[in-house]
Each structure stands twice: as C-alpha cells, then as structure tokens.
Scaffold this active site. Structure first.
Site, short mmCIF file in Angstrom:
data_model
loop_
_atom_site.label_atom_id
_atom_site.label_comp_id
_atom_site.label_asym_id
_atom_site.label_seq_id
_atom_site.Cartn_x
_atom_site.Cartn_y
_atom_site.Cartn_z
N ARG A 118 -6.08 -4.26 -14.59
CA ARG A 118 -6.00 -5.25 -13.67
C ARG A 118 -7.28 -6.04 -13.48
O ARG A 118 -7.19 -7.27 -13.25
CB ARG A 118 -5.84 -4.79 -12.23
CG ARG A 118 -4.44 -4.17 -11.99
CD ARG A 118 -4.16 -3.58 -10.60
NE ARG A 118 -2.93 -2.99 -10.45
CZ ARG A 118 -2.54 -1.87 -9.66
NH1 ARG A 118 -3.68 -1.26 -9.10
NH2 ARG A 118 -1.40 -1.26 -9.68
N CYS B 225 0.06 -1.91 -4.67
CA CYS B 225 0.98 -2.26 -3.76
C CYS B 225 0.24 -2.96 -2.43
O CYS B 225 1.04 -3.93 -1.82
CB CYS B 225 1.83 -0.99 -3.52
SG CYS B 225 0.80 0.59 -3.47
N GLY C 296 3.96 5.82 -2.19
CA GLY C 296 2.71 5.38 -2.94
C GLY C 296 2.11 6.55 -3.91
O GLY C 296 1.38 6.47 -4.93
N LYS D 260 -9.80 -1.42 -4.88
CA LYS D 260 -8.77 -2.05 -5.39
C LYS D 260 -8.17 -3.21 -4.56
O LYS D 260 -8.17 -4.70 -4.85
CB LYS D 260 -7.23 -1.43 -5.84
CG LYS D 260 -7.55 -0.52 -6.83
CD LYS D 260 -6.31 0.41 -6.92
CE LYS D 260 -6.39 1.37 -7.90
NZ LYS D 260 -5.16 2.41 -7.81
N HIS E 281 4.75 0.44 3.32
CA HIS E 281 3.29 0.17 3.61
C HIS E 281 3.43 -0.38 4.98
O HIS E 281 3.92 -1.59 4.94
CB HIS E 281 2.48 -0.17 2.55
CG HIS E 281 2.11 0.87 1.39
ND1 HIS E 281 2.33 1.98 1.64
CD2 HIS E 281 1.76 0.45 0.30
CE1 HIS E 281 1.91 2.67 0.45
NE2 HIS E 281 1.48 1.81 -0.41
#
Ligand code: 2RA
Length: 348
Positions: free
Chosen positions: A99, A128, A159, A212, A241
C-alpha cells in the site's frame, strides 16, 4: 471482452465476497480460478451455479490469467507478486503489503481513480477503516481542505477474519450460559467487551491499524500535510465498522452544506432522523454498498470543526467491493496491463 480472473485467498470472508460480487456485478469473467495456500485447497465454492475447487497456489497458477484479486494476507501477496506480474497479470491486492510502495497506486475509485493509470502491475486496496472513512470525508475535503482529523473506530470482528466472527458468537453463548469465554482467534474475549486493536505498537504507542489510517489517507488524498490521529478499537459487532470522525478546517464548514454535499456524494448514504434519534448502525450498514453517515454536526469545541458518525460494511466496501470497483475501473480504462514494462521491481 471476457477475462481470466484468479482469486488468491478464495476461502476467506473477503474471498467469498469477491466471488459473490463478480457474479452480482456481471463482471466479464471468461474463467475463474480459485487459489489458496495450504489448508483451504480442495474446498469447493459456487460461481454462477458452478462448483469450483480451490487449488493450492503454485508457480504455474497465474499462466493465462489477466487479473488476480488477492486477499490472503500480506506474506502471501509478497510471496506471489513477482510470479503474478511476470505472468502478465495485474494484481489488485487487498493486503497491506504494497500500500505504501510509491510504485503501487492505492485506490478508492470514488476518490483517486486517475492514480490507477500509473500502476506497474500491482494496485493496492486500502485498509477497510481507511476506505470507509475516506469515502465520507473526501467529498468535504474537496470543497474545503481538511486541516486535521481525529478518528475513533469501533471495528467489527470480521476485520479479524471469518473465524473471529464465529468465535465472538461462541464467547457470547458461553457468557449467557454463565461460562468463561475463551479466546483463540481473537486476542481477548470480545463478547460484551471491547479492546484496543491488537496490531503491533510502534515506539509512539500507535498500532499498525492507526498508522494505516494516517499514512494511507495521506496517500489517497494526495496530501502529506493533513494532520491525522486515530484510536482503533475492536468491538463486539459482526461485519461493519463504525467510526466517530472529528474534522477541522481552515474556516467554519456549515453543517447544512456538509449534509447537502454528503447527500449527493458517491458511495455515501446520509442516515439522519433527529426526531427519532435514528442514525447509522452497523447492523444496517452490513450487506450494503454505501457508507452510512449521520450525526453531522458542529464541533462545539472549535468554530472550524465538524463531527461525523459513520458505519460501513467491512467485508464489502471495506475490502471486496472496493477491489471489484478497482477491477471495473481497470477494465473501463483499458488498464489491465502494466503502464510500462515492469522490471518486476515492485514490492522489493
Ligand atoms: C482489522 N482492518 O479490522 C483490519 C484488517 N482487516 O483488523
């Protein structure tokens, strides 16, 4: 033109959602190959009414494949990236492996679709919590740049994987039967409890999940200046979430204007009934494509602040749907090939 697709990590919660979405989106699949490492090989899953057997991934798995949707964890993505790209396939990777690699676009199609054109064989799907927050915040950021954001997350068991979703139910059952709940998949009992996200902590006391959100948001927004802090928490919810987001702008951001912008924003649905105190809930976000946003209100501690409450399906928009939307973007922009001959340097 139909294409050959492989799913790496087909038996996981995200993998099975990818199969369902390929079908429900009528993605032009010529052949679908289901791949997994080790223990899942041999299982069968249905695609368009046909039972497909999951194969153990190997050197030859990607021959003739145009698109690989990977969701088998960072170590598997890292292990197979070179084989995938040198086989001539494009990889949409749901793991965190690439990423932050400058050669790898990190894409939320509603936000930075243009960045996909730079890919060199790999496109990364953000975390996410990042996707769910970014989809709701970016429409406001476009109108008036966000100077600072503070996020508290309430993250579902999904998750931590399909087995964690099962474990939290078993823990709840134990408690209702006056027994002590056990935790094997989850780090601690989650039923009737919550705990700070258990990803590795850095020297500043932030966990990987929080870092993140900070680093990925900056990359997706193309803004390394935006100031972000996050507190990520696992809560006893199954697959969506929730996030409390505080935004600070240079100038006041009128609530009515924010509500109007979000009401017409792609991938967002405003859910607010102030008379009934009815706002986004994870049980209603589950199974939906849109991120639900509500409680849009002035920050009482700061004239330039705004508060949001949002819920999004972690498996869908948080992972599988965003990956499928990236794949659809690659198809429509004719990007199912690396933007330049890849020395397969990506991800080293
Ligand atoms: C989690 N975002 O919820 C991470 C991985 N999906 O634990």
């Amino acid at each position: 033109k139909e294409i050959n697709v492989a799913i790496l990590g087909a038996s996981g919660a995200v993998g099975t959602e990818l199969i369902e979405l390929l079908e429900s989106h009528h993605f032009p699949v010529a052949n679908l190959k289901l791949l997994a490492s080790g223990r899942s090989a041999g299982k069968t899953l249905l695609f368009k009414g046909q039972a497909l057997t999951i194969e153990e991934v190997n050197e030859g798995s990607f021959k003739g494949i145009d698109l690989v949707l990977a969701s088998a964890g960072g170590s598997i993505s890292k292990a197979w990236a070179k084989t995938i790209v040198s086989s001539g396939a494009v990889m949409v990777d749901n793991s965190s492996a690439f990423r932050m690699d400058p050669k790898v676009p990190l894409i939320v199609p509603e936000i930075n679709p243009q960045a996909a054109a730079e890919h060199q064989g790999i496109i990364a799907n953000p975390n996410c919590t990042t996707i769910i927050m970014a989809v709701a915040v970016y429409p406001l950021h476009k109108v008036q740049p966000v100077k600072r954001m503070v996020v508290a997350t309430y993250q579902s068991a999904s998750g931590a994987g399909a087995r964690a979703m099962e474990e939290v139910k078993i823990q709840a059952q134990a408690i209702l039967n006056q027994q002590t709940p056990t935790a094997e998949i989850l780090p601690y009992p989650l039923a009737f409890n919550l705990f700070p996200h258990n990803s590795a902590l850095n020297e500043l006391g932030y966990c990987e999940e929080e870092m993140k959100m900070i680093n990925e948001t900056r990359k997706i927004f193309g803004d390394s200046e935006i100031r972000i802090s996050a507190t990520c928490v696992r809560v006893p919810v199954l697959r969506a979430h929730s996030e409390a987001v505080n935004l600070e702008f240079e100038q006041p951001f009128p609530v009515k204007k924010a509500q109007e912008i979000l009401a017409s924003a792609a991938g967002v649905k405003v859910v607010e009934d102030w008379q009934k105190n009815y706002f986004p809930m994870p049980i209603e976000a589950s199974g939906q494509d849109d991120v639900l946003v509500g409680r849009i209100r002035q920050d009482l501690s700061h004239p330039n602040g705004l508060e949001l409450w949002l819920c999004g399906d972690q498996i869908r928009k948080g992972a599988a749907l965003n990956a499928i939307q990236i794949a659809e973007l690659l198809l429509q922009e004719n990007l199912l090939h690396p933007s330049k001959t890849v020395a397969v340097s990506v991800g080293q």
